[in-house]
Design a protein around this motif. Structure first.
Motif, PDB file in Angstrom:
ATOM      1  N   THR A  10       0.825  -1.210   0.000  1.00  0.00           N
ATOM      2  CA  THR A  10       0.000   0.000   0.000  1.00  0.00           C
ATOM      3  C   THR A  10       0.852   1.250   0.000  1.00  0.00           C
ATOM      4  O   THR A  10       0.570   2.217  -0.717  1.00  0.00           O
ATOM      5  CB  THR A  10      -0.942   0.014   1.215  1.00  0.00           C
ATOM      6  N   GLU A  11       1.905   1.243   0.811  1.00  0.00           N
ATOM      7  CA  GLU A  11       2.791   2.401   0.871  1.00  0.00           C
ATOM      8  C   GLU A  11       3.536   2.600  -0.446  1.00  0.00           C
ATOM      9  O   GLU A  11       3.741   3.725  -0.899  1.00  0.00           O
ATOM     10  CB  GLU A  11       3.795   2.243   2.024  1.00  0.00           C
ATOM     11  N   LEU A  12       3.922   1.487  -1.073  1.00  0.00           N
ATOM     12  CA  LEU A  12       4.607   1.581  -2.368  1.00  0.00           C
ATOM     13  C   LEU A  12       3.663   2.128  -3.437  1.00  0.00           C
ATOM     14  O   LEU A  12       4.078   2.926  -4.293  1.00  0.00           O
ATOM     15  CB  LEU A  12       5.132   0.201  -2.780  1.00  0.00           C
ATOM     16  N   GLU A  13       2.410   1.701  -3.388  1.00  0.00           N
ATOM     17  CA  GLU A  13       1.429   2.193  -4.355  1.00  0.00           C
ATOM     18  C   GLU A  13       1.225   3.696  -4.217  1.00  0.00           C
ATOM     19  O   GLU A  13       1.043   4.405  -5.211  1.00  0.00           O
ATOM     20  CB  GLU A  13       0.099   1.464  -4.180  1.00  0.00           C
ATOM     21  N   LYS A  14       1.276   4.190  -2.984  1.00  0.00           N
ATOM     22  CA  LYS A  14       1.080   5.619  -2.749  1.00  0.00           C
ATOM     23  C   LYS A  14       2.191   6.453  -3.381  1.00  0.00           C
ATOM     24  O   LYS A  14       1.992   7.627  -3.701  1.00  0.00           O
ATOM     25  CB  LYS A  14       1.028   5.899  -1.245  1.00  0.00           C
ATOM     26  N   LYS A  15       3.347   5.851  -3.564  1.00  0.00           N
ATOM     27  CA  LYS A  15       4.469   6.568  -4.172  1.00  0.00           C
ATOM     28  C   LYS A  15       4.355   6.628  -5.694  1.00  0.00           C
ATOM     29  O   LYS A  15       5.011   7.456  -6.330  1.00  0.00           O
ATOM     30  CB  LYS A  15       5.785   5.911  -3.774  1.00  0.00           C
ATOM     31  N   LEU A  16       3.569   5.728  -6.259  1.00  0.00           N
ATOM     32  CA  LEU A  16       3.428   5.679  -7.715  1.00  0.00           C
ATOM     33  C   LEU A  16       2.305   6.612  -8.149  1.00  0.00           C
ATOM     34  O   LEU A  16       1.208   6.183  -8.506  1.00  0.00           O
ATOM     35  CB  LEU A  16       3.154   4.239  -8.167  1.00  0.00           C
ATOM     36  N   VAL A  17       2.587   7.898  -8.112  1.00  0.00           N
ATOM     37  CA  VAL A  17       1.575   8.908  -8.412  1.00  0.00           C
ATOM     38  C   VAL A  17       2.005   9.724  -9.632  1.00  0.00           C
ATOM     39  O   VAL A  17       3.192   9.779  -9.972  1.00  0.00           O
ATOM     40  CB  VAL A  17       1.382   9.850  -7.205  1.00  0.00           C
ATOM     41  N   PRO A  18       1.058  10.370 -10.306  1.00  0.00           N
ATOM     42  CA  PRO A  18       1.418  11.245 -11.426  1.00  0.00           C
ATOM     43  C   PRO A  18       2.321  12.379 -10.954  1.00  0.00           C
ATOM     44  O   PRO A  18       2.182  12.878  -9.837  1.00  0.00           O
ATOM     45  CB  PRO A  18       0.054  11.782 -11.892  1.00  0.00           C
ATOM     46  N   LYS A  19       3.251  12.778 -11.823  1.00  0.00           N
ATOM     47  CA  LYS A  19       4.163  13.869 -11.481  1.00  0.00           C
ATOM     48  C   LYS A  19       4.675  14.516 -12.760  1.00  0.00           C
ATOM     49  O   LYS A  19       4.810  13.870 -13.796  1.00  0.00           O
ATOM     50  CB  LYS A  19       5.333  13.347 -10.649  1.00  0.00           C
ATOM     51  N   GLY A  20       4.937  15.783 -12.661  1.00  0.00           N
ATOM     52  CA  GLY A  20       5.483  16.480 -13.816  1.00  0.00           C
ATOM     53  C   GLY A  20       4.408  16.985 -14.762  1.00  0.00           C
ATOM     54  O   GLY A  20       3.237  16.637 -14.668  1.00  0.00           O
ATOM     55  N   THR A  21       4.848  17.836 -15.673  1.00  0.00           N
ATOM     56  CA  THR A  21       3.954  18.470 -16.645  1.00  0.00           C
ATOM     57  C   THR A  21       4.477  18.255 -18.054  1.00  0.00           C
ATOM     58  O   THR A  21       5.677  18.377 -18.305  1.00  0.00           O
ATOM     59  CB  THR A  21       3.848  19.978 -16.367  1.00  0.00           C
ATOM     60  N   VAL A  22       3.556  17.946 -18.954  1.00  0.00           N
ATOM     61  CA  VAL A  22       3.906  17.729 -20.358  1.00  0.00           C
ATOM     62  C   VAL A  22       3.081  18.664 -21.233  1.00  0.00           C
ATOM     63  O   VAL A  22       1.861  18.779 -21.043  1.00  0.00           O
ATOM     64  CB  VAL A  22       3.646  16.266 -20.783  1.00  0.00           C
ATOM     65  N   SER A  23       3.723  19.320 -22.173  1.00  0.00           N
ATOM     66  CA  SER A  23       3.013  20.113 -23.176  1.00  0.00           C
ATOM     67  C   SER A  23       3.007  19.334 -24.491  1.00  0.00           C
ATOM     68  O   SER A  23       4.066  18.924 -24.970  1.00  0.00           O
ATOM     69  CB  SER A  23       3.700  21.465 -23.381  1.00  0.00           C
ATOM     70  N   VAL A  24       1.816  19.112 -25.024  1.00  0.00           N
ATOM     71  CA  VAL A  24       1.680  18.451 -26.328  1.00  0.00           C
ATOM     72  C   VAL A  24       1.287  19.534 -27.326  1.00  0.00           C
ATOM     73  O   VAL A  24       0.208  20.127 -27.222  1.00  0.00           O
ATOM     74  CB  VAL A  24       0.627  17.327 -26.300  1.00  0.00           C
ATOM     75  N   ILE A  25       2.167  19.798 -28.271  1.00  0.00           N
ATOM     76  CA  ILE A  25       1.975  20.906 -29.206  1.00  0.00           C
ATOM     77  C   ILE A  25       1.468  20.351 -30.526  1.00  0.00           C
ATOM     78  O   ILE A  25       2.206  19.741 -31.297  1.00  0.00           O
ATOM     79  CB  ILE A  25       3.288  21.679 -29.380  1.00  0.00           C
ATOM     80  N   GLY A  26       0.179  20.518 -30.742  1.00  0.00           N
ATOM     81  CA  GLY A  26      -0.500  19.938 -31.895  1.00  0.00           C
ATOM     82  C   GLY A  26      -1.328  18.753 -31.469  1.00  0.00           C
ATOM     83  O   GLY A  26      -0.774  17.779 -30.941  1.00  0.00           O
ATOM     84  N   CYS A  27      -2.624  18.827 -31.670  1.00  0.00           N
ATOM     85  CA  CYS A  27      -3.535  17.754 -31.231  1.00  0.00           C
ATOM     86  C   CYS A  27      -4.221  17.079 -32.416  1.00  0.00           C
ATOM     87  O   CYS A  27      -5.397  16.740 -32.366  1.00  0.00           O
ATOM     88  CB  CYS A  27      -4.586  18.314 -30.273  1.00  0.00           C
ATOM     89  N   GLY A  28      -3.479  16.932 -33.499  1.00  0.00           N
ATOM     90  CA  GLY A  28      -4.005  16.262 -34.677  1.00  0.00           C
ATOM     91  C   GLY A  28      -3.948  14.751 -34.552  1.00  0.00           C
ATOM     92  O   GLY A  28      -4.041  14.212 -33.454  1.00  0.00           O
ATOM     93  N   ARG A  29      -3.743  14.061 -35.662  1.00  0.00           N
ATOM     94  CA  ARG A  29      -3.784  12.600 -35.664  1.00  0.00           C
ATOM     95  C   ARG A  29      -2.745  11.977 -34.729  1.00  0.00           C
ATOM     96  O   ARG A  29      -3.016  10.970 -34.087  1.00  0.00           O
ATOM     97  CB  ARG A  29      -3.577  12.075 -37.084  1.00  0.00           C
ATOM     98  N   LEU A  30      -1.555  12.565 -34.672  1.00  0.00           N
ATOM     99  CA  LEU A  30      -0.533  12.059 -33.767  1.00  0.00           C
ATOM    100  C   LEU A  30      -0.708  12.635 -32.364  1.00  0.00           C
ATOM    101  O   LEU A  30      -0.652  11.908 -31.372  1.00  0.00           O
ATOM    102  CB  LEU A  30       0.865  12.389 -34.294  1.00  0.00           C
ATOM    103  N   GLY A  31      -0.926  13.929 -32.277  1.00  0.00           N
ATOM    104  CA  GLY A  31      -1.031  14.580 -30.975  1.00  0.00           C
ATOM    105  C   GLY A  31      -2.129  14.018 -30.095  1.00  0.00           C
ATOM    106  O   GLY A  31      -1.934  13.827 -28.887  1.00  0.00           O
ATOM    107  N   ILE A  32      -3.283  13.728 -30.691  1.00  0.00           N
ATOM    108  CA  ILE A  32      -4.387  13.198 -29.875  1.00  0.00           C
ATOM    109  C   ILE A  32      -4.059  11.784 -29.400  1.00  0.00           C
ATOM    110  O   ILE A  32      -4.442  11.385 -28.293  1.00  0.00           O
ATOM    111  CB  ILE A  32      -5.730  13.233 -30.644  1.00  0.00           C
ATOM    112  N   ARG A  33      -3.323  11.026 -30.207  1.00  0.00           N
ATOM    113  CA  ARG A  33      -2.872   9.711 -29.755  1.00  0.00           C
ATOM    114  C   ARG A  33      -1.946   9.840 -28.546  1.00  0.00           C
ATOM    115  O   ARG A  33      -2.062   9.102 -27.577  1.00  0.00           O
ATOM    116  CB  ARG A  33      -2.137   8.981 -30.886  1.00  0.00           C
ATOM    117  N   VAL A  34      -1.014  10.783 -28.628  1.00  0.00           N
ATOM    118  CA  VAL A  34      -0.069  11.001 -27.534  1.00  0.00           C
ATOM    119  C   VAL A  34      -0.818  11.377 -26.257  1.00  0.00           C
ATOM    120  O   VAL A  34      -0.550  10.842 -25.177  1.00  0.00           O
ATOM    121  CB  VAL A  34       0.954  12.090 -27.917  1.00  0.00           C
ATOM    122  N   ILE A  35      -1.773  12.285 -26.379  1.00  0.00           N
ATOM    123  CA  ILE A  35      -2.537  12.716 -25.208  1.00  0.00           C
ATOM    124  C   ILE A  35      -3.312  11.556 -24.608  1.00  0.00           C
ATOM    125  O   ILE A  35      -3.291  11.331 -23.385  1.00  0.00           O
ATOM    126  CB  ILE A  35      -3.481  13.872 -25.582  1.00  0.00           C
TER     127      ILE A  35
END
Length: 209
Positions: A10-35
């Motif tokens: 349980t304690e290990l799971e609590k450490k596996l959290v989202p972190k950091g920020t990503v900018s996706v530039i362009g949300c077309g056919r590839l960008g939307i897949r990435v997002i």
């Protein structure tokens, strides 16, 4: 049989959290897949995704429509509406004048159409100055081609037309040019997105330890 449960799980799971920020530039056919791929990362991945795109969804934006998008919706806003807990829409195209708005730990460049070289160069230079790691494409055309990952300085393909002075810009692609006459296939885009996500996660995990 009695299975012993490790009380630390349980304690290990609590450490596996989202972190950091990503900018996706362009949300077309590839960008939307990435997002969408970034959104699906569980027990990790980015805390926040900034989606940049000023274009609206057209009839031939099949991948968006598969996810339930309506023709005429803004592409970035659709991504935000799909999962607003994580995605923030910036409903404008990045230009040389607005490149300063790019933020975060990683910028994934998925812009396409026309001559994108000047804006790619501007994005990479801005990110380099602000310690934002960059990932971009190096050819999205192909039928059976292998999708390769490399540093732009040492890679052959369309990225050679982009003026990149230093190591560190990661590129993913087939190395094929539009003049080669190969189509853009969904399975190649899926593979490019997959490898972009892998590189992105490596960066996030490293810089946020």
């Amino acid at each position: 049989m009695i299975i012993m449960v490790n009380e630390n799980i349980t304690e290990l799971e609590k450490k596996l959290v989202p972190k950091g920020t990503v900018s996706v530039i362009g949300c077309g056919r590839l960008g939307i897949r990435v997002i969408m791929d970034l959104i699906e990362v569980h027990r990790g991945g980015p805390l926040q995704i900034f989606a940049y795109d000023g274009a609206n969804i057209a009839k031939n934006d099949i991948i968006h429509r598969k996810y339930g998008a309506k023709i005429g919706e803004n592409k970035a806003k659709f991504a935000e509406d799909f999962f607003s807990d994580k995605v923030v829409a910036v409903c404008e195209n990045i230009t040389i004048e607005t490149v300063q708005s790019i933020k975060g730990d990683v910028a994934i460049i998925c812009i396409a159409g026309g001559d994108t070289t000047p804006i790619r160069e501007a994005i990479i230079k801005h990110c380099e100055k602000n310690n934002i790691k960059t990932i971009g494409t190096n050819g999205v055309f192909g039928i059976e081609e292998t999708v390769k990952v490399g540093d732009a300085i040492y890679s052959d393909g369309p990225v050679n037309y982009v003026n990149i002075e230093n190591e560190g810009h990661i590129v993913v692609g087939t190395g094929r040019y539009i003049r080669d006459g190969a189509p853009i296939t969904p399975y190649i885009l899926d593979e490019i997105s997959k490898k972009m996500i892998i590189e992105c996660l490596k960066i996030i995990n490293k810089i946020n330890k």
